[in-house]
Design a protein around this motif. Structure first.
Motif, PDB file in Angstrom:
ATOM      1  N   ARG A 163       0.862  -1.193   0.000  1.00  0.00           N
ATOM      2  CA  ARG A 163       0.000   0.000   0.000  1.00  0.00           C
ATOM      3  C   ARG A 163       0.889   1.230   0.000  1.00  0.00           C
ATOM      4  N   PHE A 164       0.372   2.316  -0.560  1.00  0.00           N
ATOM      5  CA  PHE A 164       1.120   3.573  -0.510  1.00  0.00           C
ATOM      6  C   PHE A 164       1.372   3.942   0.946  1.00  0.00           C
ATOM      7  N   GLY A 165       2.570   4.410   1.207  1.00  0.00           N
ATOM      8  CA  GLY A 165       2.973   4.760   2.556  1.00  0.00           C
ATOM      9  C   GLY A 165       3.792   3.681   3.233  1.00  0.00           C
ATOM     10  N   GLU A 166       3.706   2.447   2.737  1.00  0.00           N
ATOM     11  CA  GLU A 166       4.507   1.369   3.306  1.00  0.00           C
ATOM     12  C   GLU A 166       5.912   1.404   2.708  1.00  0.00           C
ATOM     13  N   PRO A 167       6.921   1.094   3.519  1.00  0.00           N
ATOM     14  CA  PRO A 167       8.307   1.180   3.023  1.00  0.00           C
ATOM     15  C   PRO A 167       8.599   0.119   1.960  1.00  0.00           C
ATOM     16  N   LEU A 168       9.555   0.447   1.119  1.00  0.00           N
ATOM     17  CA  LEU A 168      10.068  -0.496   0.125  1.00  0.00           C
ATOM     18  C   LEU A 168      11.537  -0.742   0.414  1.00  0.00           C
ATOM     19  N   LEU A 169      11.981  -1.942   0.097  1.00  0.00           N
ATOM     20  CA  LEU A 169      13.358  -2.345   0.328  1.00  0.00           C
ATOM     21  C   LEU A 169      14.070  -2.546  -1.008  1.00  0.00           C
ATOM     22  N   PRO A 170      15.398  -2.463  -1.027  1.00  0.00           N
ATOM     23  CA  PRO A 170      16.124  -2.744  -2.266  1.00  0.00           C
ATOM     24  C   PRO A 170      15.986  -4.221  -2.643  1.00  0.00           C
ATOM     25  N   GLY A 171      15.687  -4.476  -3.912  1.00  0.00           N
ATOM     26  CA  GLY A 171      15.574  -5.837  -4.415  1.00  0.00           C
ATOM     27  C   GLY A 171      16.638  -6.113  -5.466  1.00  0.00           C
ATOM     28  N   ARG A 172      16.526  -7.265  -6.119  1.00  0.00           N
ATOM     29  CA  ARG A 172      17.486  -7.637  -7.162  1.00  0.00           C
ATOM     30  C   ARG A 172      17.381  -6.705  -8.361  1.00  0.00           C
ATOM     31  N   PHE A 173      18.506  -6.503  -9.034  1.00  0.00           N
ATOM     32  CA  PHE A 173      18.573  -5.716 -10.276  1.00  0.00           C
ATOM     33  C   PHE A 173      18.098  -4.275 -10.082  1.00  0.00           C
ATOM     34  N   GLY A 174      18.231  -3.736  -8.874  1.00  0.00           N
ATOM     35  CA  GLY A 174      17.855  -2.342  -8.639  1.00  0.00           C
ATOM     36  C   GLY A 174      16.375  -2.120  -8.417  1.00  0.00           C
ATOM     37  N   THR A 175      15.613  -3.190  -8.205  1.00  0.00           N
ATOM     38  CA  THR A 175      14.179  -3.052  -7.986  1.00  0.00           C
ATOM     39  C   THR A 175      13.901  -2.601  -6.546  1.00  0.00           C
ATOM     40  N   SER A 176      12.682  -2.137  -6.319  1.00  0.00           N
ATOM     41  CA  SER A 176      12.197  -1.779  -4.987  1.00  0.00           C
ATOM     42  C   SER A 176      11.045  -2.725  -4.659  1.00  0.00           C
ATOM     43  N   ILE A 177      11.120  -3.380  -3.486  1.00  0.00           N
ATOM     44  CA  ILE A 177      10.160  -4.446  -3.172  1.00  0.00           C
ATOM     45  C   ILE A 177       9.570  -4.261  -1.774  1.00  0.00           C
ATOM     46  N   PRO A 178       8.341  -4.766  -1.559  1.00  0.00           N
ATOM     47  CA  PRO A 178       7.771  -4.750  -0.208  1.00  0.00           C
ATOM     48  C   PRO A 178       8.532  -5.708   0.713  1.00  0.00           C
ATOM     49  N   ALA A 179       8.405  -5.471   2.003  1.00  0.00           N
ATOM     50  CA  ALA A 179       9.031  -6.342   2.989  1.00  0.00           C
ATOM     51  C   ALA A 179       8.431  -7.737   2.919  1.00  0.00           C
ATOM     52  N   GLU A 180       9.200  -8.734   3.325  1.00  0.00           N
ATOM     53  CA  GLU A 180       8.734 -10.119   3.310  1.00  0.00           C
ATOM     54  C   GLU A 180       7.482 -10.293   4.170  1.00  0.00           C
ATOM     55  N   SER A 181       7.389  -9.493   5.222  1.00  0.00           N
ATOM     56  CA  SER A 181       6.235  -9.579   6.128  1.00  0.00           C
ATOM     57  C   SER A 181       4.930  -9.151   5.468  1.00  0.00           C
TER      58      SER A 181
END
Length: 197
Positions: free
Chosen positions: A101-119
């Motif tokens: 959801r908007f407002g939730e943090p994103l983490l660095p992923g593979r190949f420079g992507t931004s991903i949600p937390a595993e949780s």
């Protein structure tokens, strides 16, 4: 971990043809200037080709020269759609999607992507917004060469899949192999190209 999906490899000639177009498409996209394209794309999708009501939409966080779909994602969320973003797995696997959801943090992923937390939890989208480097009037797309979206579309047969791009990314013909499946349509800042026959 799931076993890799069976995948039909392209011939060496087709690999070379795609590689040449990929390089040309990256160069051409880098030169594109389309002020207001993100908002215009959102208008086109919501007016001409919205995802089915209430489905969870798998989008992506734009990177590099990709068209910015964040205004579209925000408007889809405001309209009641749950959202998910992809997580790039090891090569040979389809993408995984995590709720976001908007407002939730994103983490660095593979190949420079931004991903949600595993949780955030893994989910199965009912509709996909698909990035691309080039597309043609048949709805065929040229991706980055990893095959992630090809495998994802194969793993989700029949899913509503909309390519999103700048109008300037259209080419006369995208070279295609046996695993290249046309998208349901392509949306750009200039309009919607339906490709379902």
């Amino acid at each position: 971990m799931a076993a890799p999906l069976p995948f039909i490899s392209d011939s060496p000639a087709l690999v070379a043809e795609k590689a040449a177009l990929r390089q040309a498409a990256l160069t051409a996209r880098a030169a594109l200037r389309a002020p207001g394209a993100a908002e215009a794309l959102a208008e086109v999708v919501l007016r001409d080709c919205p995802p089915p009501p209430g489905v969870l939409v798998g989008g992506f966080w734009p990177m590099g020269g990709e068209i910015d779909i964040r205004p579209l994602l925000r408007r889809l969320e405001d309209a009641g759609h749950a959202l998910a973003l992809p997580v790039t797995p090891p090569r040979g696997q389809p993408l995984a999607f995590r709720r976001w959801r908007f407002g939730e943090p994103l983490l660095p992923g593979r190949f420079g992507t931004s991903i949600p937390a595993e949780s955030a939890g893994e989910v199965r989208p009912g509709a996909l917004l698909v990035p691309l480097l080039a597309f043609d009037a048949r709805g065929l797309r040229l991706g980055y060469g990893g095959g992630y979206y090809d495998r994802t579309l194969a793993a989700l047969p029949g899913i509503w899949a909309l390519g999103v791009a700048f109008a300037g990314q259209q080419v006369a013909k995208v070279p295609a192999g046996a695993h290249d499946v046309p998208l349901h349509g392509i949306a750009t800042e200039a309009g919607f190209l339906p490709t379902e026959g």
